[in-house]
Design a protein around this motif. Structure first.
Motif, PDB file in Angstrom:
ATOM      1  N   PRO A 310      -2.682   1.520   0.227  1.00  0.00           N
ATOM      2  CA  PRO A 310      -1.418   2.062  -0.289  1.00  0.00           C
ATOM      3  C   PRO A 310      -0.392   0.945  -0.465  1.00  0.00           C
ATOM      4  O   PRO A 310      -0.272   0.053   0.393  1.00  0.00           O
ATOM      5  CB  PRO A 310      -0.995   3.059   0.789  1.00  0.00           C
ATOM      6  CG  PRO A 310      -2.272   3.439   1.473  1.00  0.00           C
ATOM      7  CD  PRO A 310      -3.121   2.209   1.457  1.00  0.00           C
ATOM      8  N   ALA A 311       0.348   0.977  -1.559  1.00  0.00           N
ATOM      9  CA  ALA A 311       1.265  -0.115  -1.888  1.00  0.00           C
ATOM     10  C   ALA A 311       2.272  -0.393  -0.768  1.00  0.00           C
ATOM     11  O   ALA A 311       2.631  -1.554  -0.518  1.00  0.00           O
ATOM     12  CB  ALA A 311       1.992   0.211  -3.189  1.00  0.00           C
ATOM     13  N   ASP A 312       2.714   0.649  -0.074  1.00  0.00           N
ATOM     14  CA  ASP A 312       3.721   0.443   0.969  1.00  0.00           C
ATOM     15  C   ASP A 312       3.123  -0.047   2.285  1.00  0.00           C
ATOM     16  O   ASP A 312       3.840  -0.235   3.267  1.00  0.00           O
ATOM     17  CB  ASP A 312       4.520   1.726   1.203  1.00  0.00           C
ATOM     18  CG  ASP A 312       3.653   2.878   1.689  1.00  0.00           C
ATOM     19  OD1 ASP A 312       2.413   2.719   1.745  1.00  0.00           O
ATOM     20  OD2 ASP A 312       4.210   3.949   2.009  1.00  0.00           O
ATOM     21  N   PRO A 415      -3.358  -3.039  -4.296  1.00  0.00           N
ATOM     22  CA  PRO A 415      -2.529  -1.889  -3.958  1.00  0.00           C
ATOM     23  C   PRO A 415      -2.778  -0.708  -4.884  1.00  0.00           C
ATOM     24  O   PRO A 415      -3.187  -0.865  -6.031  1.00  0.00           O
ATOM     25  CB  PRO A 415      -1.106  -2.425  -4.159  1.00  0.00           C
ATOM     26  CG  PRO A 415      -1.260  -3.400  -5.288  1.00  0.00           C
ATOM     27  CD  PRO A 415      -2.629  -4.024  -5.134  1.00  0.00           C
ATOM     28  N   TYR A 416      -2.529   0.493  -4.347  1.00  0.00           N
ATOM     29  CA  TYR A 416      -2.522   1.688  -5.196  1.00  0.00           C
ATOM     30  C   TYR A 416      -1.315   2.544  -4.819  1.00  0.00           C
ATOM     31  O   TYR A 416      -0.838   2.502  -3.681  1.00  0.00           O
ATOM     32  CB  TYR A 416      -3.829   2.473  -5.068  1.00  0.00           C
ATOM     33  CG  TYR A 416      -4.084   3.150  -3.737  1.00  0.00           C
ATOM     34  CD1 TYR A 416      -3.536   4.400  -3.440  1.00  0.00           C
ATOM     35  CD2 TYR A 416      -4.896   2.550  -2.767  1.00  0.00           C
ATOM     36  CE1 TYR A 416      -3.781   5.028  -2.239  1.00  0.00           C
ATOM     37  CE2 TYR A 416      -5.140   3.174  -1.548  1.00  0.00           C
ATOM     38  CZ  TYR A 416      -4.585   4.413  -1.287  1.00  0.00           C
ATOM     39  OH  TYR A 416      -4.823   5.043  -0.086  1.00  0.00           O
ATOM     40  N   ARG A 417      -0.799   3.302  -5.793  1.00  0.00           N
ATOM     41  CA  ARG A 417       0.394   4.122  -5.562  1.00  0.00           C
ATOM     42  C   ARG A 417       0.060   5.546  -5.152  1.00  0.00           C
ATOM     43  O   ARG A 417       0.820   6.202  -4.442  1.00  0.00           O
ATOM     44  CB  ARG A 417       1.271   4.131  -6.817  1.00  0.00           C
ATOM     45  CG  ARG A 417       1.941   2.792  -7.111  1.00  0.00           C
ATOM     46  CD  ARG A 417       2.767   2.861  -8.372  1.00  0.00           C
ATOM     47  NE  ARG A 417       1.944   3.209  -9.528  1.00  0.00           N
ATOM     48  CZ  ARG A 417       2.407   3.339 -10.761  1.00  0.00           C
ATOM     49  NH1 ARG A 417       3.714   3.182 -10.999  1.00  0.00           N
ATOM     50  NH2 ARG A 417       1.602   3.639 -11.768  1.00  0.00           N
ATOM     51  N   ASP A 418      -1.069   6.086  -5.638  1.00  0.00           N
ATOM     52  CA  ASP A 418      -1.481   7.444  -5.288  1.00  0.00           C
ATOM     53  C   ASP A 418      -2.999   7.510  -5.352  1.00  0.00           C
ATOM     54  O   ASP A 418      -3.668   6.543  -5.740  1.00  0.00           O
ATOM     55  CB  ASP A 418      -0.838   8.475  -6.211  1.00  0.00           C
ATOM     56  CG  ASP A 418      -1.063   8.176  -7.687  1.00  0.00           C
ATOM     57  OD1 ASP A 418      -2.185   7.712  -8.034  1.00  0.00           O
ATOM     58  OD2 ASP A 418      -0.148   8.391  -8.498  1.00  0.00           O
ATOM     59  N   GLU A 421      -4.771   6.641  -8.658  1.00  0.00           N
ATOM     60  CA  GLU A 421      -4.919   5.199  -8.882  1.00  0.00           C
ATOM     61  C   GLU A 421      -6.028   4.623  -8.005  1.00  0.00           C
ATOM     62  O   GLU A 421      -6.810   3.778  -8.456  1.00  0.00           O
ATOM     63  CB  GLU A 421      -3.609   4.482  -8.581  1.00  0.00           C
ATOM     64  CG  GLU A 421      -2.591   4.540  -9.705  1.00  0.00           C
ATOM     65  CD  GLU A 421      -1.516   3.480  -9.576  1.00  0.00           C
ATOM     66  OE1 GLU A 421      -0.693   3.393 -10.504  1.00  0.00           O
ATOM     67  OE2 GLU A 421      -1.505   2.726  -8.570  1.00  0.00           O
TER      68      GLU A 421
END
Length: 690
Positions: A310-312, A415-418, A421
């Motif tokens: 996850p990107a965060d 990274p992925y946002r959801d 993705e």
């Protein structure tokens, strides 16, 4: 510092004898010291003669054996190899393998033999053929049936293996090959062929294998492919480029030779969006990524190459991975402190470095860029390479992380946002052997599994519940298929009994029930059922005949039977106890007896209660209730010998076998009310009474 022992020319085993190549061979170097360790060449081998020898000597001998005999052969080989693990461990250090690496290769390979030996005895008949599934009733009157029969191919299995697992890579292919009844010619990768040669030498020295069952090519395959036929099988593990070249060989295409390819792939591991750094799953994820990067120095076709986060949580993951990777001790595997050894050769170092430069153009090197220390070895002479982590911030804009594989301890974080993705990124590998995800959320796991399954041969879902017993992202198991679509080669290996089918021909057979019964040695519906002269439970295993039938006396079911059974079983379901409610039911339209009462009553009709050859009830299968039994109905059972399965007696046990009986229960109108198979353990006649 590891001491280099020169092994000389690695031999091949062809046509019943060991072959030493003439002239100079290709040098092979010690992975730790960089010193020459052996020479490899197949010069002088008669490849056509090897194929002929396997087909005319090894094949017939293996096909004369039953599945159970071949399974016992595998177990004996596994036990023999187990006694010689120490020398194989010692030899494996020259390939750069740590003790853990060698355990995966050596014990993993031996363990695969054990698994297939067990499955062969438990899941296959003591026959030279296999009936698959249930017979198909083709005609209305039931006088014409169809079935599927599997028999061994009458050619040779050619196994071309990769360098990273010289023991396991060979044994995981040989186990289903031998159990299916085919001889094999093994061609290991040259750089570690000396380990495979030693394993083959041990198997041959054991005297367990039939003559001609196993041959070994150390070096090139010469004109071997020119002499293949449609009865042969080729399996290949290695690079997609080499596999495509072999798969396109004119003889492979012309003869439609079965070709199974398992290629290196860009496997992914995903941190679920529900997993935060404070959860146990976060640490599981970090442990798994580090382990898969460093085991076998990242030289596994199943290693994690792409890590999806996850990107965060990118910063937390990069920090944790970097810290752990910098703690990895690299050096000579002879030192027990060493956690990661060298790559297999200096050539492999150059190859991995070249691929790393391509990957670095799509991102940044987070760990591994600086110099690294090596314990008890010279990094300039040995094939050492640091654990290297990259970060690609824009994975949808760069193709390299999804197309370029550095076959070493190299991994790219993306990274992925959801979840959409994340699934798109996982699929961008265009087919992989394995993907894994760490999540505690079943909804996340379900979404990812169905989003990525078409592109992967195996998926691991890891959380705290299975953490202690899970076998890991990169560990193929003999019980499950190993392979994958697309880039991964499109093949399958192992998978339990499925693994045998590659080496067998499936043939549809059609005929009368009696004819198919005679061919398959298993009673088919509609076949003759000669009435037993004495109760079959009074007969020993050897005396029972396929199709022999016992027709019982009749019993009328009463309301008292139903009430009494409800009291004993505790089953007071309305259909058995409430006449009015049962009558109003569209399903029952009146009170009915318990199905399990019908089974119990049938057993009471056909069981001979006296002590005798029947030792125990082994189980019940394929149960179907086809028509309700009501108070006042009269039932009768027919017990037929369907199949006989000899059983290997353990120490102290009475010799015997499992008999599968087919049971039909009918009512007063000769209508079928229940049908099933029961299995009983039946003793053989004592030698004193024979």
């Amino acid at each position: 510092m590891e001491t280099t022992v020169y092994l000389g020319k690695v031999q091949s085993f062809a046509q019943g004898r060991w072959h030493t190549p003439a002239g100079e061979g290709r040098p092979v170097f010690h992975a730790v010291t960089g010193e020459p360790i052996a020479e490899i060449s197949s010069e002088g081998l008669d490849f056509k003669g090897m194929l002929d020898y396997a087909r005319t000597v090894g094949g017939p001998k293996l096909r004369q054996m039953t599945f159970h005999e071949r399974a016992r052969m595998l177990k004996a080989l596994a036990l023999y190899l187990n006694e010689h693990r120490a020398e194989l461990y010692e030899l494996s250090r020259a390939t750069g393998a740590t003790k853990q690496d060698a355990w995966l290769d050596i014990d993993g390979g031996i363990g695969t033999f054990f698994v297939y030996a067990s499955k062969g005895r438990r899941e296959l008949p003591d026959e030279r053929f296999l009936l698959e599934g249930e017979p198909e009733r083709i005609s209305r009157g039931g006088t014409f049936l169809g079935h599927h029969l599997l028999v061994p191919l009458e050619g040779v299995a050619i196994h071309i293996n990769a360098f990273n697992f010289p023991c396991w890579g060979m044994l995981e292919k040989l186990a289903p090959t031998f159990l299916a009844g085919m001889p094999a010619i093994v061609k290991p990768a040259s750089v570690t062929a000396y380990v495979a040669e030693r394993v083959v030498r041990l198997m041959l020295e054991s005297g367990i294998l039939p003559e001609g069952a196993l041959q070994l090519i150390c070096g090139g395959v010469g004109d071997l492919f020119d002499h293949l036929t449609g009865q042969d099988v080729v399996t290949f593990t290695g690079s997609a480029e080499t596999g495509l070249r072999l798969k396109s060989h004119p003889t492979i295409l012309r003869e439609t030779v079965r070709f199974n390819m398992e290629a290196d792939s860009l496997n992914f591991s995903m941190l679920g969006p529900d997993v935060t750094p404070d959860l146990p799953e976060f640490e599981l994820f970090i442990n798994e990524v580090v382990r898969e990067m460093t085991i076998k120095t990242g030289q596994r076709c199943t290693a994690i190459r792409r890590t999806l986060v996850p990107a965060d949580r990118v910063d937390a993951v990069l920090e944790a991975l970097t810290r752990r990777l910098r703690e990895v001790v690299v050096g000579d595997p002879a030192n027990e402190q060493v956690q990661m050894g060298p790559l297999v050769s200096r050539d492999q170092v150059a190859e991995v470095q070249a691929r790393l430069e391509e990957l670095a153009a799509a991102g940044e090197i987070v760990c591994g860029r600086d110099g690294f220390s090596v314990i008890d070895a010279d990094p300039e002479r040995g094939a050492f390479f640091p654990p290297t982590l990259l970060y690609c911030a824009r994975p949808f804009e760069h193709t390299a992380p999804h197309e370029v594989e550095a076959f070493g301890p190299v991994n790219t974080v993306m990274p992925y946002r959801d979840l959409d993705e994340a699934i798109r990124l996982a699929r961008m590998g265009r087919g992989s052997l394995v993907g894994s995800m760490v999540t505690a959320d079943p909804d996340v796991a379900r979404t990812v599994v169905f989003g990525t399954a078409p592109y992967h041969g195996r998926l691991l879902i890891l959380n705290r519940e299975c953490a202690k017993e899970n076998t890991g992202h990169g560990s193929p198991l003999p019980h499950l298929v190993h392979g994958g679509p697309g880039r991964a080669g499109g093949g399958e290996e192992m998978g339990g009994i499925r693994g045998l089918y590659r080496y067998m021909q499936r043939t549809a057979i059609q005929g009368s029930p009696d004819m198919l019964t005679a061919i398959g040695n298993q009673w088919m519906p509609g076949a003759s059922r000669p009435e037993a002269d004495v109760h079959p439970f009074r007969k020993y295993f050897d005396e029972l005949r396929i199709g022999e039938t016992y027709t019982t006396a009749r019993r009328t079911v009463t309301e008292a039977d139903i009430v009494n059974f409800a009291g004993v079983s505790g089953d007071f379901f309305y259909a058995h106890m409430d006449e009015l409610a049962a009558r109003e039911s569209e399903v029952f339209q009146g009170r009915v007896a318990h199905g399990y009462f019908v089974l119990s009553a049938a057993a009471g009709l056909f069981v001979d209660p006296r002590p005798g050859p029947v030792l125990a009830n082994y189980g019940l299968e394929n149960l179907r209730f086809t028509k309700p039994v009501r108070p006042g109905d009269t039932i009768q059972a027919r017990l037929t010998v369907k199949q006989k399965i000899p059983r290997e007696a353990r120490e102290g046990e009475r010799p015997g076998g499992v008999v599968r009986w087919h049971v039909d229960v009918t009512n007063q109108d000769d209508e079928l009310v229940a049908t099933y198979d029961i299995l009983t353990l039946v003793a053989r006649r004592p030698e004193s009474e024979a």
